[in-house]
Design a protein around this motif. Structure first.
Motif, PDB file in Angstrom:
ATOM      1  N   ILE A 123     -53.028   6.974  -6.396  1.00  0.00           N
ATOM      2  CA  ILE A 123     -52.079   7.504  -7.375  1.00  0.00           C
ATOM      3  C   ILE A 123     -51.539   6.371  -8.240  1.00  0.00           C
ATOM      4  N   ARG A 124     -51.517   6.610  -9.552  1.00  0.00           N
ATOM      5  CA  ARG A 124     -50.944   5.639 -10.466  1.00  0.00           C
ATOM      6  C   ARG A 124     -49.440   5.912 -10.589  1.00  0.00           C
ATOM      7  N   ILE A 125     -48.633   4.993 -10.066  1.00  0.00           N
ATOM      8  CA  ILE A 125     -47.186   5.152 -10.115  1.00  0.00           C
ATOM      9  C   ILE A 125     -46.676   4.615 -11.437  1.00  0.00           C
ATOM     10  N   THR A 126     -45.910   5.427 -12.154  1.00  0.00           N
ATOM     11  CA  THR A 126     -45.365   5.010 -13.441  1.00  0.00           C
ATOM     12  C   THR A 126     -44.004   5.644 -13.651  1.00  0.00           C
ATOM     13  N   PHE A 127     -43.026   4.833 -14.022  1.00  0.00           N
ATOM     14  CA  PHE A 127     -41.687   5.335 -14.314  1.00  0.00           C
ATOM     15  C   PHE A 127     -41.475   5.513 -15.817  1.00  0.00           C
ATOM     16  N   GLY A 128     -42.110   4.683 -16.617  1.00  0.00           N
ATOM     17  CA  GLY A 128     -42.023   4.823 -18.068  1.00  0.00           C
ATOM     18  C   GLY A 128     -40.680   4.465 -18.671  1.00  0.00           C
ATOM     19  N   THR A 129     -39.883   3.661 -17.966  1.00  0.00           N
ATOM     20  CA  THR A 129     -38.534   3.353 -18.458  1.00  0.00           C
ATOM     21  C   THR A 129     -38.435   2.005 -19.168  1.00  0.00           C
ATOM     22  N   GLN A 176     -30.855   5.371 -17.421  1.00  0.00           N
ATOM     23  CA  GLN A 176     -30.830   6.262 -18.577  1.00  0.00           C
ATOM     24  C   GLN A 176     -32.108   7.085 -18.656  1.00  0.00           C
ATOM     25  N   GLY A 177     -33.239   6.447 -18.393  1.00  0.00           N
ATOM     26  CA  GLY A 177     -34.501   7.176 -18.411  1.00  0.00           C
ATOM     27  C   GLY A 177     -34.522   8.296 -17.383  1.00  0.00           C
ATOM     28  N   PHE A 178     -34.017   8.017 -16.189  1.00  0.00           N
ATOM     29  CA  PHE A 178     -33.976   9.033 -15.134  1.00  0.00           C
ATOM     30  C   PHE A 178     -33.095  10.212 -15.546  1.00  0.00           C
ATOM     31  N   LEU A 179     -31.930   9.916 -16.127  1.00  0.00           N
ATOM     32  CA  LEU A 179     -31.022  10.982 -16.543  1.00  0.00           C
ATOM     33  C   LEU A 179     -31.651  11.853 -17.634  1.00  0.00           C
ATOM     34  N   ILE A 180     -32.370  11.229 -18.548  1.00  0.00           N
ATOM     35  CA  ILE A 180     -33.060  11.986 -19.598  1.00  0.00           C
ATOM     36  C   ILE A 180     -34.179  12.829 -18.996  1.00  0.00           C
ATOM     37  N   TYR A 181     -34.935  12.241 -18.089  1.00  0.00           N
ATOM     38  CA  TYR A 181     -36.026  12.961 -17.422  1.00  0.00           C
ATOM     39  C   TYR A 181     -35.512  14.232 -16.749  1.00  0.00           C
ATOM     40  N   LYS A 182     -34.376  14.130 -16.073  1.00  0.00           N
ATOM     41  CA  LYS A 182     -33.826  15.268 -15.342  1.00  0.00           C
ATOM     42  C   LYS A 182     -33.409  16.409 -16.276  1.00  0.00           C
ATOM     43  N   GLN A 183     -33.114  16.098 -17.528  1.00  0.00           N
ATOM     44  CA  GLN A 183     -32.733  17.135 -18.482  1.00  0.00           C
ATOM     45  C   GLN A 183     -33.901  18.065 -18.819  1.00  0.00           C
ATOM     46  N   ALA A 192     -43.667  13.406 -18.626  1.00  0.00           N
ATOM     47  CA  ALA A 192     -43.889  11.963 -18.528  1.00  0.00           C
ATOM     48  C   ALA A 192     -42.921  11.270 -19.473  1.00  0.00           C
ATOM     49  N   LEU A 193     -42.577  10.047 -19.128  1.00  0.00           N
ATOM     50  CA  LEU A 193     -41.611   9.272 -19.903  1.00  0.00           C
ATOM     51  C   LEU A 193     -42.284   8.011 -20.416  1.00  0.00           C
ATOM     52  N   SER A 194     -41.946   7.640 -21.638  1.00  0.00           N
ATOM     53  CA  SER A 194     -42.461   6.406 -22.218  1.00  0.00           C
ATOM     54  C   SER A 194     -41.353   5.743 -23.020  1.00  0.00           C
ATOM     55  N   ALA A 195     -40.905   4.568 -22.574  1.00  0.00           N
ATOM     56  CA  ALA A 195     -39.793   3.883 -23.235  1.00  0.00           C
ATOM     57  C   ALA A 195     -40.220   3.372 -24.609  1.00  0.00           C
ATOM     58  N   GLY A 196     -39.320   3.485 -25.575  1.00  0.00           N
ATOM     59  CA  GLY A 196     -39.582   2.947 -26.903  1.00  0.00           C
ATOM     60  C   GLY A 196     -39.243   1.469 -26.961  1.00  0.00           C
ATOM     61  N   PHE A 197     -39.639   0.807 -28.045  1.00  0.00           N
ATOM     62  CA  PHE A 197     -39.361  -0.617 -28.195  1.00  0.00           C
ATOM     63  C   PHE A 197     -37.880  -0.876 -28.473  1.00  0.00           C
ATOM     64  N   ILE A 198     -37.187   0.123 -29.013  1.00  0.00           N
ATOM     65  CA  ILE A 198     -35.743   0.001 -29.207  1.00  0.00           C
ATOM     66  C   ILE A 198     -35.064   0.363 -27.895  1.00  0.00           C
ATOM     67  N   TRP A 200     -32.962   1.797 -24.903  1.00  0.00           N
ATOM     68  CA  TRP A 200     -32.253   3.051 -24.625  1.00  0.00           C
ATOM     69  C   TRP A 200     -32.833   4.232 -25.389  1.00  0.00           C
ATOM     70  N   ASN A 201     -34.031   4.062 -25.941  1.00  0.00           N
ATOM     71  CA  ASN A 201     -34.728   5.155 -26.601  1.00  0.00           C
ATOM     72  C   ASN A 201     -36.032   5.443 -25.873  1.00  0.00           C
ATOM     73  N   TYR A 202     -36.365   6.734 -25.750  1.00  0.00           N
ATOM     74  CA  TYR A 202     -37.505   7.132 -24.934  1.00  0.00           C
ATOM     75  C   TYR A 202     -38.282   8.250 -25.616  1.00  0.00           C
ATOM     76  N   SER A 203     -39.585   8.241 -25.388  1.00  0.00           N
ATOM     77  CA  SER A 203     -40.405   9.400 -25.718  1.00  0.00           C
ATOM     78  C   SER A 203     -40.548  10.225 -24.440  1.00  0.00           C
ATOM     79  N   VAL A 204     -40.242  11.501 -24.559  1.00  0.00           N
ATOM     80  CA  VAL A 204     -40.417  12.416 -23.431  1.00  0.00           C
ATOM     81  C   VAL A 204     -41.606  13.315 -23.767  1.00  0.00           C
ATOM     82  N   ILE A 205     -42.642  13.248 -22.944  1.00  0.00           N
ATOM     83  CA  ILE A 205     -43.854  14.029 -23.169  1.00  0.00           C
ATOM     84  C   ILE A 205     -43.830  15.191 -22.186  1.00  0.00           C
ATOM     85  N   ALA A 206     -43.651  16.401 -22.698  1.00  0.00           N
ATOM     86  CA  ALA A 206     -43.430  17.570 -21.849  1.00  0.00           C
ATOM     87  C   ALA A 206     -44.514  18.617 -22.098  1.00  0.00           C
TER      88      ALA A 206
END
Length: 291
Positions: A123-129, A176-183, A192-198, A200-206
């Motif tokens: 399994i590939r473990i990824t948090f994406g934060t 912050q990523g975890f809290l966004i994921y839970k929403q 899936a979550l992917s952190a942006g370069f800025i 505290w900004n994230y791409s959420v792929i749903a």
């Protein structure tokens, strides 16, 4: 993380070591171990040279990044230090172990994922934060370097403080990523979550059924829809997998994929890396060239 960041991690570990009583050989052994062990898991890139089955996507960040292999890499650098510098110091083993552990563990936090538990689980473990290239890491380490040049006697202190701030940054970003994921957790089939370069900004792929929506989100503003992608879930992938072995690897490696089956192409791609109308992880065959 990228190669530059892993190198900076190694140099920061070396910077945190008190070297005022060390001779030249001992310093060389510590530098080799700190930087070399911070890089060694990425030796798997050479597997491209003999990959004829399209398995590189699975091999990269695979067994070489396993938590169970960390003491083996540490022992390698302990022996190299003994052979090259004639330095026998058990702290070198511990330094090498820490450096490899930081490499493998930091890679868990970006979207690419890591075979952290191989060979017991593929399994590939990824948090994406954390983004693969995180300029905040560079700024923190660069600041420690500047201060260390101004006061060399306190250099280890500055780098230890840098490590404290690096850890704090990871905790804040990941919380912050975890809290966004839970929403999104109860609304979609797969996320899936992917952190942006800025920061505290994230791409959420749903994904829900055959639709994948990519949101731009953070805790301080309303989410925005970036892309809505349609996946042809009824596509027959047998011909794709037989002609394009990398496609089967990508299908197994990704948390989920978007399937493409139109008049021109049969393929699939990882939506976590979708930018400007395409994903750079896209495997397909042209229908007009099918045999």
């Amino acid at each position: 993380m990228d190669t530059i960041t892993h190198t900076l991690f190694g140099l920061s570990l070396y910077g945190a070591v008190d070297k005022k009583d060390m001779d030249k050989n001992t310093k060389g052994a510590y530098l080799l171990t700190a930087v070399g062990a911070s890089q060694i898991p990425d030796i798997d890139v050479i597997s491209r040279l003999w990959d004829t089955e399209g398995l590189y996507q699975m091999w990269h960040r695979g067994i070489t990044h396993s938590i169970f292999l960390t003491p083996v890499w540490a022992l390698l650098f302990f022996l190299l230090s003994l052979f090259l510098f004639k330095v026998k110091d058990k702290k070198l083993f511990l330094l090498g172990w820490l450096a490899v552990f930081i490499h493998d563990t930091s890679d868990l936090f970006n979207a690419w994922g890591t075979g952290y538990l191989e060979p017991f689980s593929n399994i590939r473990i990824t948090f994406g934060t954390i983004p693969i290239v995180d300029l905040v890491f560079w700024i923190i380490i660069g600041t420690a370097f500047i201060f260390s040049k101004r006061n060399k006697l306190k250099s280890p202190y500055y780098f230890k403080m840098a490590w404290a701030f690096l850890l704090l940054h990871v905790i804040v970003q990941s919380t912050q990523g975890f809290l966004i994921y839970k929403q999104y957790d109860q609304q979609y089939d797969q996320i899936a979550l992917s952190a942006g370069f800025i920061p505290w900004n994230y791409s959420v792929i749903a994904k829900k059924e055959d639709k994948v929506t990519i949101f731009n989100d953070n805790l301080f503003s309303e989410k925005e829809i970036q892309y809505v992608l349609q996946s042809n879930e009824s596509a027959d992938l047998d011909k794709l997998f037989s002609q394009r072995k990398e496609a089967k690897t990508l299908y197994e490696w990704s948390p989920f994929v978007v399937l493409v089956d139109d008049d021109e192409k049969l393929g699939l791609y990882d939506p976590r890396f979708y930018r400007n109308g395409q994903s750079f992880l896209f495997e397909f065959i042209e229908k007009n060239t099918e045999r």
